[in-house]
Design an enzyme around this catalytic site. Sequence first.
Site, PDB file in Angstrom:
ATOM      1  N   MET A  58     -26.757 109.639   8.923  1.00 28.54           N
ATOM      2  CA  MET A  58     -25.606 110.465   9.296  1.00 28.54           C
ATOM      3  C   MET A  58     -25.283 110.295  10.777  1.00 28.54           C
ATOM      4  O   MET A  58     -24.187 109.917  11.147  1.00 28.54           O
ATOM      5  CB  MET A  58     -25.883 111.939   9.002  1.00 28.54           C
ATOM      6  CG  MET A  58     -26.010 112.299   7.538  1.00 28.54           C
ATOM      7  SD  MET A  58     -26.200 114.088   7.372  1.00 28.54           S
ATOM      8  CE  MET A  58     -26.459 114.249   5.606  1.00 28.54           C
ATOM      9  N   GLU A  93     -24.777 109.250  14.591  1.00 28.42           N
ATOM     10  CA  GLU A  93     -24.400 108.031  15.283  1.00 28.42           C
ATOM     11  C   GLU A  93     -24.510 108.226  16.793  1.00 28.42           C
ATOM     12  O   GLU A  93     -24.531 109.371  17.268  1.00 28.42           O
ATOM     13  CB  GLU A  93     -22.964 107.631  14.912  1.00 28.42           C
ATOM     14  CG  GLU A  93     -22.796 107.333  13.446  1.00 28.42           C
ATOM     15  CD  GLU A  93     -21.406 106.869  13.063  1.00 28.42           C
ATOM     16  OE1 GLU A  93     -21.201 106.548  11.890  1.00 28.42           O
ATOM     17  OE2 GLU A  93     -20.525 106.833  13.951  1.00 28.42           O
ATOM     18  N   PRO A  94     -24.565 107.115  17.553  1.00 26.22           N
ATOM     19  CA  PRO A  94     -24.698 107.246  19.009  1.00 26.22           C
ATOM     20  C   PRO A  94     -23.627 108.120  19.650  1.00 26.22           C
ATOM     21  O   PRO A  94     -23.881 108.815  20.630  1.00 26.22           O
ATOM     22  CB  PRO A  94     -24.596 105.798  19.492  1.00 26.22           C
ATOM     23  CG  PRO A  94     -25.108 104.985  18.337  1.00 26.22           C
ATOM     24  CD  PRO A  94     -24.641 105.709  17.111  1.00 26.22           C
ATOM     25  N   GLY A 143     -23.120 113.500  17.052  1.00 23.71           N
ATOM     26  CA  GLY A 143     -24.348 114.151  16.607  1.00 23.71           C
ATOM     27  C   GLY A 143     -24.056 115.015  15.397  1.00 23.71           C
ATOM     28  O   GLY A 143     -23.979 114.543  14.268  1.00 23.71           O
ATOM     29  N   PHE A 167     -31.392 107.977  15.515  1.00 20.03           N
ATOM     30  CA  PHE A 167     -32.277 109.109  15.208  1.00 20.03           C
ATOM     31  C   PHE A 167     -32.558 109.214  13.711  1.00 20.03           C
ATOM     32  O   PHE A 167     -32.599 110.317  13.153  1.00 20.03           O
ATOM     33  CB  PHE A 167     -31.696 110.445  15.714  1.00 20.03           C
ATOM     34  CG  PHE A 167     -31.232 110.429  17.141  1.00 20.03           C
ATOM     35  CD1 PHE A 167     -31.978 109.792  18.127  1.00 20.03           C
ATOM     36  CD2 PHE A 167     -30.047 111.053  17.511  1.00 20.03           C
ATOM     37  CE1 PHE A 167     -31.550 109.777  19.453  1.00 20.03           C
ATOM     38  CE2 PHE A 167     -29.615 111.046  18.833  1.00 20.03           C
ATOM     39  CZ  PHE A 167     -30.369 110.403  19.808  1.00 20.03           C
ATOM     40  N   TYR A 183     -17.956 116.967   1.809  1.00 18.58           N
ATOM     41  CA  TYR A 183     -18.241 118.087   0.906  1.00 18.58           C
ATOM     42  C   TYR A 183     -19.670 117.995   0.377  1.00 18.58           C
ATOM     43  O   TYR A 183     -20.385 119.005   0.300  1.00 18.58           O
ATOM     44  CB  TYR A 183     -17.247 118.081  -0.266  1.00 18.58           C
ATOM     45  CG  TYR A 183     -17.682 118.918  -1.438  1.00 18.58           C
ATOM     46  CD1 TYR A 183     -17.556 120.304  -1.414  1.00 18.58           C
ATOM     47  CD2 TYR A 183     -18.249 118.327  -2.571  1.00 18.58           C
ATOM     48  CE1 TYR A 183     -17.979 121.079  -2.488  1.00 18.58           C
ATOM     49  CE2 TYR A 183     -18.672 119.088  -3.641  1.00 18.58           C
ATOM     50  CZ  TYR A 183     -18.536 120.466  -3.598  1.00 18.58           C
ATOM     51  OH  TYR A 183     -18.963 121.222  -4.662  1.00 18.58           O
ATOM     52  N   GLU A 230     -31.414 121.340   3.376  1.00 25.48           N
ATOM     53  CA  GLU A 230     -32.035 120.679   4.520  1.00 25.48           C
ATOM     54  C   GLU A 230     -32.371 121.700   5.609  1.00 25.48           C
ATOM     55  O   GLU A 230     -33.420 121.622   6.252  1.00 25.48           O
ATOM     56  CB  GLU A 230     -31.095 119.603   5.079  1.00 25.48           C
ATOM     57  CG  GLU A 230     -31.679 118.845   6.252  1.00 25.48           C
ATOM     58  CD  GLU A 230     -30.810 117.679   6.703  1.00 25.48           C
ATOM     59  OE1 GLU A 230     -31.088 117.122   7.787  1.00 25.48           O
ATOM     60  OE2 GLU A 230     -29.857 117.319   5.977  1.00 25.48           O
ATOM     61  N   GLN A 274     -56.414 142.618  27.484  1.00 27.96           N
ATOM     62  CA  GLN A 274     -55.260 143.315  26.914  1.00 27.96           C
ATOM     63  C   GLN A 274     -54.025 142.419  26.817  1.00 27.96           C
ATOM     64  O   GLN A 274     -53.304 142.427  25.806  1.00 27.96           O
ATOM     65  CB  GLN A 274     -54.931 144.553  27.738  1.00 27.96           C
ATOM     66  CG  GLN A 274     -53.843 145.421  27.101  1.00 27.96           C
ATOM     67  CD  GLN A 274     -53.536 146.654  27.925  1.00 27.96           C
ATOM     68  OE1 GLN A 274     -53.047 146.536  29.042  1.00 27.96           O
ATOM     69  NE2 GLN A 274     -53.841 147.826  27.388  1.00 27.96           N
ATOM     70  N   GLY A 287     -54.184 127.818  28.571  1.00 28.29           N
ATOM     71  CA  GLY A 287     -54.310 127.377  29.954  1.00 28.29           C
ATOM     72  C   GLY A 287     -54.117 125.875  30.071  1.00 28.29           C
ATOM     73  O   GLY A 287     -53.312 125.273  29.356  1.00 28.29           O
TER      74      GLY A 287
END
Length: 381
Positions: free
Chosen positions: A126, A128-129, A132, A157, A237, A246, A283, A343
């Site tokens: 779906m 493309e460069p 998005g 992607f 659609y 998804e 605490q 940490g």
Amino acid sequence: MARAAWSDDEVEAVRDLARTFFEKEVVPHEEKFVAQGHPDRHLYNRAGELGLLCTAIPAEFGGGGGTFAHEAAIIEEQAFAGDGSLGMAVHSSIIAPYLVEFGSEDLKRRVLPKAASGEMVLSIGMTEPSTGSDLQNIKTRAVREGDEYVITGSKIFITNGWLCDGIIIAAKTDPSKGAAGVSLIFAEVGDDTPGFTRGRILNKIGGKAQDTAELFFDGLRVPASNLLGEAEGQGFYQMMQLLAQERLVTAILATAMMEKAVELTVDYTKGREAFGKPLFAMQNTKFELAECATLAKVSRTFLDDAIVKHLRGELDIPTAAMSKYWITDQLGIVVDRCLQLFGGYGYMTEYPISQLYTGARVLRILAGSNEVMKDLIARSL
């Protein structure tokens, strides 16, 4: 964790099998997958052999004949195990349903058994460069020439892009019609397929073991019978119809990752001493974890309700968008606070909390960014 309202004995059996598969056969090799940028191909065959692929696909097409509940349990166990390599959710829960719903009888009988066995890894193109979440303005073209479509363009992607053998391509069959000119076409591809080229395996900040690639089409010829739907122009659609699932898949991943982050942090703070006592005894630690556990619980409750609605065919687009945006946002909050309690060790890549932290970020972007989700929700108000 208590059994969800959407589960039963059969679903739990699938869950147990999935847990064993990820813990014993996938996670121990994660370091190798990170180094090469993708999982080993044979693991898809192994998952198919175990019946963990396409569990919700009808048995007549080689699938498990189950429901989305079986898929949900597998997705959860993959997230709990910490496996970020295999794109099984994309393969089984996102792409295969397009073929079931919109593929021709011949296409379903030819492709779905291979997808269920792991012989064919599925992907979907779906993004493309230059586009998005704005899917109606994609530039990839599919021109009809006789009994074939000739496809030209590129995608980026793409999950499973490096290993895929079959890909659903979103392309413009009529650029003059905007969203009404988008069609979905299934292509069987390999490294020697004329007109098809895999680009780079993309180097991401998280999910480094999962293959995400660029794909290029330069005159790729695909049989016209591989068009999804009865006519051209139905792609937008079709995507809108199945993007709700998804987005639910994304919410499942986020909830499981959130629960895992809390579990890891509780264990760590109970075993880590600071100023002469366990970190958990302080605490601030208790308050932080109490809040994180509450966010995880609320997310779980929201998610389980959405899954129940989806199984009944009652999950609407705004609610799916709400679950995707809100739960992924909460994951970002929870995993950040949990990492803080580790940490300096939380910043080390060998600690799973750091992998959860980097892996969580993309969930607010994929399946439609959270900003797009809010726009969809607002339209329903």
